[in-house]
Enzyme design. Structure first.
Site, PDB file in Angstrom:
ATOM      1  N   LYS A  70       0.797  -1.235   0.000  1.00  0.00           N
ATOM      2  CA  LYS A  70       0.000   0.000   0.000  1.00  0.00           C
ATOM      3  C   LYS A  70       0.833   1.291   0.000  1.00  0.00           C
ATOM      4  O   LYS A  70       0.397   2.308  -0.525  1.00  0.00           O
ATOM      5  CB  LYS A  70      -0.926   0.037   1.219  1.00  0.00           C
ATOM      6  CG  LYS A  70      -2.139  -0.852   1.109  1.00  0.00           C
ATOM      7  CD  LYS A  70      -2.974  -0.651   2.364  1.00  0.00           C
ATOM      8  CE  LYS A  70      -4.305  -1.349   2.296  1.00  0.00           C
ATOM      9  NZ  LYS A  70      -5.188  -0.932   3.392  1.00  0.00           N
ATOM     10  N   ASP A 106     -10.170   3.462   2.163  1.00  0.00           N
ATOM     11  CA  ASP A 106     -10.386   2.966   3.535  1.00  0.00           C
ATOM     12  C   ASP A 106     -11.122   4.012   4.373  1.00  0.00           C
ATOM     13  O   ASP A 106     -11.918   3.687   5.247  1.00  0.00           O
ATOM     14  CB  ASP A 106      -9.047   2.654   4.221  1.00  0.00           C
ATOM     15  CG  ASP A 106      -8.438   1.367   3.695  1.00  0.00           C
ATOM     16  OD1 ASP A 106      -9.188   0.500   3.208  1.00  0.00           O
ATOM     17  OD2 ASP A 106      -7.202   1.235   3.756  1.00  0.00           O
ATOM     18  N   ARG A 155       0.340   1.630  22.724  1.00  0.00           N
ATOM     19  CA  ARG A 155       1.302   1.008  23.639  1.00  0.00           C
ATOM     20  C   ARG A 155       2.636   1.758  23.610  1.00  0.00           C
ATOM     21  O   ARG A 155       3.219   2.056  24.632  1.00  0.00           O
ATOM     22  CB  ARG A 155       1.475  -0.454  23.226  1.00  0.00           C
ATOM     23  CG  ARG A 155       2.361  -1.264  24.096  1.00  0.00           C
ATOM     24  CD  ARG A 155       2.397  -2.699  23.598  1.00  0.00           C
ATOM     25  NE  ARG A 155       2.815  -2.778  22.196  1.00  0.00           N
ATOM     26  CZ  ARG A 155       2.928  -3.900  21.519  1.00  0.00           C
ATOM     27  NH1 ARG A 155       2.619  -5.044  22.085  1.00  0.00           N
ATOM     28  NH2 ARG A 155       3.324  -3.901  20.260  1.00  0.00           N
TER      29      ARG A 155
HETATM   30  P1  ATR Z   1      -0.979  -1.683  10.940  1.00  0.00           P
HETATM   31  O1  ATR Z   1      -0.201  -1.042   9.856  1.00  0.00           O
HETATM   32  O2  ATR Z   1      -1.901  -2.787  10.473  1.00  0.00           O
HETATM   33  O3  ATR Z   1      -1.709  -0.713  11.803  1.00  0.00           O
HETATM   34  P2  ATR Z   1       1.265  -1.931  12.724  1.00  0.00           P
HETATM   35  O4  ATR Z   1       1.874  -0.733  12.113  1.00  0.00           O
HETATM   36  O5  ATR Z   1       2.134  -3.105  12.987  1.00  0.00           O
HETATM   37  O6  ATR Z   1       0.083  -2.493  11.827  1.00  0.00           O
HETATM   38  O7  ATR Z   1       0.509  -1.495  14.044  1.00  0.00           O
HETATM   39  C1  ATR Z   1      -0.029  -2.396  14.908  1.00  0.00           C
HETATM   40  C2  ATR Z   1      -0.639  -1.642  16.087  1.00  0.00           C
HETATM   41  O8  ATR Z   1      -1.093  -2.589  17.039  1.00  0.00           O
HETATM   42  C3  ATR Z   1       0.356  -0.737  16.786  1.00  0.00           C
HETATM   43  O9  ATR Z   1      -0.328   0.418  17.244  1.00  0.00           O
HETATM   44  C4  ATR Z   1       0.800  -1.614  17.964  1.00  0.00           C
HETATM   45  O10 ATR Z   1       1.304  -0.905  19.058  1.00  0.00           O
HETATM   46  P3  ATR Z   1       2.861  -0.468  19.116  1.00  0.00           P
HETATM   47  O11 ATR Z   1       2.987   0.753  18.243  1.00  0.00           O
HETATM   48  O12 ATR Z   1       3.128  -0.191  20.537  1.00  0.00           O
HETATM   49  O13 ATR Z   1       3.638  -1.640  18.592  1.00  0.00           O
HETATM   50  C5  ATR Z   1      -0.511  -2.276  18.304  1.00  0.00           C
HETATM   51  N1  ATR Z   1      -0.362  -3.517  19.082  1.00  0.00           N
HETATM   52  C6  ATR Z   1      -0.009  -4.728  18.641  1.00  0.00           C
HETATM   53  N2  ATR Z   1      -0.014  -5.635  19.641  1.00  0.00           N
HETATM   54  C7  ATR Z   1      -0.381  -4.969  20.781  1.00  0.00           C
HETATM   55  C8  ATR Z   1      -0.580  -5.339  22.156  1.00  0.00           C
HETATM   56  N3  ATR Z   1      -0.395  -6.590  22.578  1.00  0.00           N
HETATM   57  N4  ATR Z   1      -0.951  -4.384  23.027  1.00  0.00           N
HETATM   58  C9  ATR Z   1      -1.144  -3.113  22.611  1.00  0.00           C
HETATM   59  N5  ATR Z   1      -0.979  -2.702  21.339  1.00  0.00           N
HETATM   60  C10 ATR Z   1      -0.611  -3.603  20.419  1.00  0.00           C
END
Ligand code: ATR
Length: 275
Positions: A70, A106, A155
């Site tokens: 993307k 989206d 997080r």
């Molecule tokens: P996408 O592009 O699909 O949004 P990503 O960039 O990998 O995927 O983002 C995943 C999101 O899920 C992030 O906000 C991540 O938090 P971090 O920035 O702290 O990594 C969040 N995320 C994934 N697992 C998590 C968990 N167990 N608890 C809280 N947040 C989580």
């Protein structure tokens, strides 16, 4: 291209076998009696440029772009619409007049999906967005464009802060989210929490505003643990399937010159494929 030749569209990703888009667009093509096709193309990143150029040159009308392409596909586009540029990702391509146009639908998908529950009052809504990854961007932009107050919680706090600055939103740390629960009208999960086989985090929604609408962009499973917890707390929930369906409408319109219906029948047809 031959006159009156069937129009061909695609979705390109890596992997791609899990995608529901071919089933969805195939359903609409059949329903509307359109002589067209929509195929899944599995393309590793190193072949993206070549493959998209080839598709444009061989009579395709356009297609969808999904993970992991993307962002990278933007470099191949001749023109990119404003929303896609702000989001930093293109999910819909249109090939026209020897040019490649990039859009991000989206944002429409998300806003249309929450519309039935938004009582036309989005500008006065207090929205809390969980997550600050790529998936959060279209949702934050859609809500900001509609005038909502948006707070981002993540997080990793720095990511929430960066995104909040970029989009003119607020941000708070992950452990402070509960403090906002009583006041929010809309809660959106954009994290990967609850996705099939992904990490499980237990939400405590006992203090969540009962009038809040809670939605998840994850649709595998349809009712995530996040949504179940919100439903148990008495909130109205909206699953992520509707966002998938609604984001598909503008692309279909551009490629096939017809407006498809995001019906309950289509929802049921796609939901059955998840089982
Ligand atoms: P996408 O592009 O699909 O949004 P990503 O960039 O990998 O995927 O983002 C995943 C999101 O899920 C992030 O906000 C991540 O938090 P971090 O920035 O702290 O990594 C969040 N995320 C994934 N697992 C998590 C968990 N167990 N608890 C809280 N947040 C989580």
């Amino acid at each position: 291209m031959k006159k009156n030749a069937a129009k061909k569209a695609f979705i390109i990703g890596h992997p791609i076998s899990h995608s529901l888009s071919p089933a969805m667009h195939g359903y609409w093509l059949e329903e509307l009696g359109i002589d067209g096709s929509y195929e899944a193309i599995n393309c590793p990143p190193e072949y993206l440029h070549k493959t998209v150029k080839k598709l444009a040159e061989t009579g395709y009308v356009g297609g969808n772009v999904t993970i992991p392409h993307k962002e990278k596909v933007m470099m191949i586009c001749d023109e990119i619409d404003e929303n896609a540029r702000k989001i930093g990702a293109v999910n819909t391509l249109v090939f026209e007049d020897k040019k490649i146009y990039g859009y991000n639908t989206d944002i429409i998908g998300f806003m249309e999906n929450i519309k039935p529950a938004s009582d036309k009052n989005i500008p006065h809504k207090n929205a809390l967005i969980l997550g600050a990854g790529g998936a959060a961007r279209s949702i934050i932009l859609g809500l900001k464009n509609s005038g909502a107050k948006v707070t981002i919680v993540n997080r990793t706090l720095e990511k929430a802060e960066k995104l909040a600055k970029e989009f003119g939103a607020e941000f708070i740390s992950w452990d402070k989210q509960k403090e906002l629960y009583p006041q929010i009208d809309l809660l959106v999960n954009t994290t990967s929490i609850g996705m099939k086989g992904e990490n499980n985090y237990k939400f405590d929604f006992s203090t969540l505003n009962k009038n809040a609408v809670v939605t998840d962009i994850v649709y595998t499973p349809l009712k995530t643990e996040f949504l179940k917890s919100a439903e148990n707390a008495g909130c109205r929930i909206i699953d992520g399937m509707g966002m998938l369906i609604h984001q598909g409408v503008p692309g279909f319109e551009k490629w096939f010159d017809a407006t498809p219906e995001p019906s309950q029948k289509l929802y049921d047809f796609l939901a059955a494929k998840l089982k």
